[in-house]
Design a protein around this motif. Structure first.
Motif, PDB file in Angstrom:
ATOM      1  N   ALA A 311       0.919  -1.433   0.071  1.00 47.08           N
ATOM      2  CA  ALA A 311       0.104   0.004   0.021  1.00 47.08           C
ATOM      3  C   ALA A 311       0.752   1.157  -0.011  1.00 47.08           C
ATOM      4  CB  ALA A 311      -0.969   0.013   1.119  1.00 47.08           C
ATOM      5  N   THR A 312       0.734   1.950  -1.012  1.00 48.22           N
ATOM      6  CA  THR A 312       1.512   3.272  -1.185  1.00 48.22           C
ATOM      7  C   THR A 312       0.790   4.408  -1.561  1.00 48.22           C
ATOM      8  OG1 THR A 312       3.205   1.734  -2.430  1.00 48.22           O
ATOM      9  CG2 THR A 312       3.650   4.233  -2.526  1.00 48.22           C
ATOM     10  N   ARG A 313       1.131   5.739  -0.959  1.00 44.33           N
ATOM     11  CA  ARG A 313       0.486   6.903  -1.291  1.00 44.33           C
ATOM     12  C   ARG A 313       0.975   7.517  -2.508  1.00 44.33           C
ATOM     13  NH1 ARG A 313      -1.765   9.991   3.310  1.00 44.33           N
ATOM     14  NH2 ARG A 313      -1.704  11.762   1.645  1.00 44.33           N
ATOM     15  N   ILE A 314       0.202   7.377  -3.695  1.00 43.27           N
ATOM     16  CA  ILE A 314       0.578   7.786  -4.891  1.00 43.27           C
ATOM     17  C   ILE A 314       0.874   9.406  -4.817  1.00 43.27           C
ATOM     18  CG2 ILE A 314       0.085   8.015  -7.202  1.00 43.27           C
ATOM     19  CD1 ILE A 314       0.789   5.463  -6.351  1.00 43.27           C
ATOM     20  N   ASP A 315       0.070  10.202  -4.067  1.00 42.81           N
ATOM     21  CA  ASP A 315       0.230  11.611  -4.029  1.00 42.81           C
ATOM     22  C   ASP A 315       1.632  11.872  -3.496  1.00 42.81           C
ATOM     23  OD1 ASP A 315      -1.108  12.546  -1.047  1.00 42.81           O
ATOM     24  OD2 ASP A 315      -1.216  10.566  -1.872  1.00 42.81           O
ATOM     25  N   GLU A 316       2.165  11.315  -2.628  1.00 41.89           N
ATOM     26  CA  GLU A 316       3.360  11.404  -1.929  1.00 41.89           C
ATOM     27  C   GLU A 316       4.613  11.099  -3.114  1.00 41.89           C
ATOM     28  OE1 GLU A 316       3.518   9.394   1.774  1.00 41.89           O
ATOM     29  OE2 GLU A 316       2.203  10.619   2.460  1.00 41.89           O
ATOM     30  N   PRO A 343      -5.442  12.369  -2.160  1.00 43.38           N
ATOM     31  CA  PRO A 343      -4.599  11.420  -1.071  1.00 43.38           C
ATOM     32  C   PRO A 343      -5.200  10.242  -1.613  1.00 43.38           C
ATOM     33  CG  PRO A 343      -6.327  12.709   0.164  1.00 43.38           C
ATOM     34  CD  PRO A 343      -6.219  13.417  -1.105  1.00 43.38           C
ATOM     35  N   VAL A 344      -4.340   9.585  -2.383  1.00 42.75           N
ATOM     36  CA  VAL A 344      -4.854   8.212  -2.844  1.00 42.75           C
ATOM     37  C   VAL A 344      -3.798   7.013  -2.513  1.00 42.75           C
ATOM     38  CG1 VAL A 344      -5.125   6.883  -4.978  1.00 42.75           C
ATOM     39  CG2 VAL A 344      -6.255   9.330  -4.843  1.00 42.75           C
ATOM     40  N   THR A 345      -4.273   6.104  -1.999  1.00 44.97           N
ATOM     41  CA  THR A 345      -3.350   4.915  -1.751  1.00 44.97           C
ATOM     42  C   THR A 345      -3.776   3.728  -2.812  1.00 44.97           C
ATOM     43  OG1 THR A 345      -3.309   5.286   0.598  1.00 44.97           O
ATOM     44  CG2 THR A 345      -2.900   3.109  -0.018  1.00 44.97           C
ATOM     45  N   ARG A 380      -9.347  11.539  -8.333  1.00 45.83           N
ATOM     46  CA  ARG A 380     -10.350  10.220  -8.428  1.00 45.83           C
ATOM     47  C   ARG A 380     -11.274  10.533  -9.254  1.00 45.83           C
ATOM     48  NH1 ARG A 380     -10.705   7.267  -3.463  1.00 45.83           N
ATOM     49  NH2 ARG A 380      -9.040   7.849  -1.895  1.00 45.83           N
ATOM     50  N   MET A 464     -10.723   7.403   1.269  1.00 45.61           N
ATOM     51  CA  MET A 464      -9.661   7.504   2.419  1.00 45.61           C
ATOM     52  C   MET A 464     -10.851   8.445   3.375  1.00 45.61           C
ATOM     53  SD  MET A 464      -6.159   7.963   0.616  1.00 45.61           S
ATOM     54  CE  MET A 464      -5.482   8.088   2.557  1.00 45.61           C
TER      55      MET A 464
END
Length: 464
Positions: A311-316, A343-345, A380, A464
């Motif tokens: 699980a990774t925060r794409i926005d980061e 904020p998307v994971t 999204r 989220m």
């Protein structure tokens, strides 16, 4: 509906009714029902015709007997026949030449047809369905002989009831039979589709399930398995040759580059010779970069990095890539901007996603003119995550979109722009590994400089 219930995964009726099995079952059933209806119609027609003929013969026999009676005795004979009871289904009547009822229980109720047997449903004299024969005597009297046709009417009603009851029973049976016969093949087709999707996702080692029945689905599955096996073997050979060439040539080319590097720094080397050696080093660096990219694509396509999914925060990740390429954008006089970063994971390999995003941003900066803008966003859309990199360059013609994701194909890119034609191939390989979709489309309607909007569209994303 709980997913553990067995009927929760059954196909929908809308899918079942489209199957060939369901249609054939309904067609054969409908043909059988039509044949039964035709047989019933023939039975009814023959039986009703036979009864009509028998009634007509009886009426004519009675009429011949009464016509032979002398005119003076005819009223008494008509009344006697009506009261005799020897023929309880028979009715008689006598009408005078002036149209007045004279004897019997049948009156001059219309319609009154002479010489032919006709049917009458009801009348004021005798109720009920009748077959009547009326004839005029030599003295001008009209003799009417009638017979109750309730048997024929009941036969017709019974046949209609049978037809309606058969329809009410047979139609649900046909639908049930079609559903029952279609359910098994449809579920087998669903399993075949899932395996086909797996194969399309790059798992060439997957095989279609074979039930062992020897039917057409087993034959199709066996043919597809053989085809996939041949494709897997051919691709393995091509990849093996490509990887072997890239791997084997990388070492000697690296040694040549190192020797040229040392030669370029030798004392008393003429400047012209040094420039030629540096140019050769740059060409070797391009070749080595291409070999490295080829091996990287092969590694990604082989799926060896799936164990790195998390699980990774794409926005980061996007923010990291923007910070990494900000100096390059500044050097090229291109504004690299971060738009909306929702904020998307996602479950993905963070290193591969950074590599794919880096290639997209690097391409966008290279092909944007000085003073242009590169916008990176994470949004999204309908439960999906969309990572977009939009530039203001010359874009990619619609007819070249499929070509530019292939290896070494740079489309209409200018030869003056450095590159190997493998950047989008790496992005496509990463997207394919993650089962994401890579979309390339014009960013705006400006024909002179439409720009390019490169989007990586992920699957369902939890809120989220």
């Amino acid at each position: 509906m709980p997913a553990e219930w067995p009927w929760a995964t059954w196909p929908r009726f809308s899918a079942i009714r489209k199957t060939s099995t369901f249609r054939l079952a309904v067609m054969f059933g409908a043909a059988s029902v039509l044949a039964v209806l035709l047989v019933l119609a023939m039975v009814y027609s023959l039986t009703a015709g036979n009864l009509d003929t028998r009634v007509d013969l009886i009426l004519r026999a009675e009429m011949a007997r009464l016509v032979a009676v002398p005119p003076a005795d005819l009223p008494a004979a008509i009344d006697a026949s009506s009261r005799a009871g020897a023929n309880p289904l028979g009715h008689f009547g006598l009408i005078s030449p002036g149209g007045r009822w004279v004897a019997g229980d049948l009156g001059a109720s219309p319609p009154l047809r002479l010489g032919h047997t006709y049917a009458r449903e009801d009348g004021p004299d005798v109720r009920g369905p009748l077959h009547i024969l009326a004839e005029r005597t030599a003295g001008g009297f009209i003799i009417m002989v009638g017979r109750d046709s309730t048997v024929i009417t009941e036969l017709r009603d019974h046949v209609l009831v049978i037809l309606l009851a058969s329809g009410l029973v047979v139609v649900p049976m046909l639908l049930g039979a079609g559903l029952a016969l279609s359910l098994g093949p449809l579920r087998r087709v669903d399993r075949l589709q899932r395996v086909a999707s797996t194969i399309a996702g790059g798992r060439l080692d997957a095989r279609m399930p074979i039930e062992g029945r020897g039917d057409e689905l087993d034959l199709l599955a066996d043919t597809v398995n053989h085809m996939v096996g041949e494709v897997e073997r051919s691709m393995a050979q091509v990849k093996s040759v490509t990887d072997a060439i890239a791997h084997d040539l990388r070492t000697p080319l690296t040694r040549v580059r190192n020797q040229l590097y040392r030669a370029a720094r030798a004392p008393n080397l003429p400047e012209a010779e040094g420039q030629r050696i540096n140019a050769a080093i740059e060409d070797l660096d391009t070749v080595l970069a291409r070999f490295a990219a080829l091996l990287r694509i092969s590694e990604i396509e082989a799926g060896h990095r799936r164990q790195g999914f998390a699980a990774t925060r794409i926005d980061e990740l996007v923010a990291v890539v923007i910070d990494l390429y900000a100096p390059l954008a500044e050097e090229r006089e291109v504004a690299l901007l971060a738009g909306s970063l929702a904020p998307v994971t996602l479950v993905c390999d963070a290193q591969l996603m950074v590599e794919a995003l880096s290639n997209l941003v690097d391409n966008a900066i290279k092909f944007s003119p000085p003073g242009g803008t590169v916008m990176v966003t994470v949004t999204r859309e309908g439960g999906q995550a969309v990572i977009a990199v939009v530039d203001e360059g010359e874009g990619i013609p619609a007819e070249q979109v499929d070509a530019v994701v292939r290896r070494f194909d740079r489309g209409a890119a200018s030869p003056a722009v450095p590159g190997s034609g493998l950047g989008l191939s790496v992005v496509a390989a990463v997207a394919h590994l993650h089962q994401f979709a890579l979309e390339l489309a014009p960013a705006r309607a400006d024909r002179a400089r439409p720009g390019l909007a490169a989007r990586i569209r992920a699957g369902h994303v939890p809120a989220m």
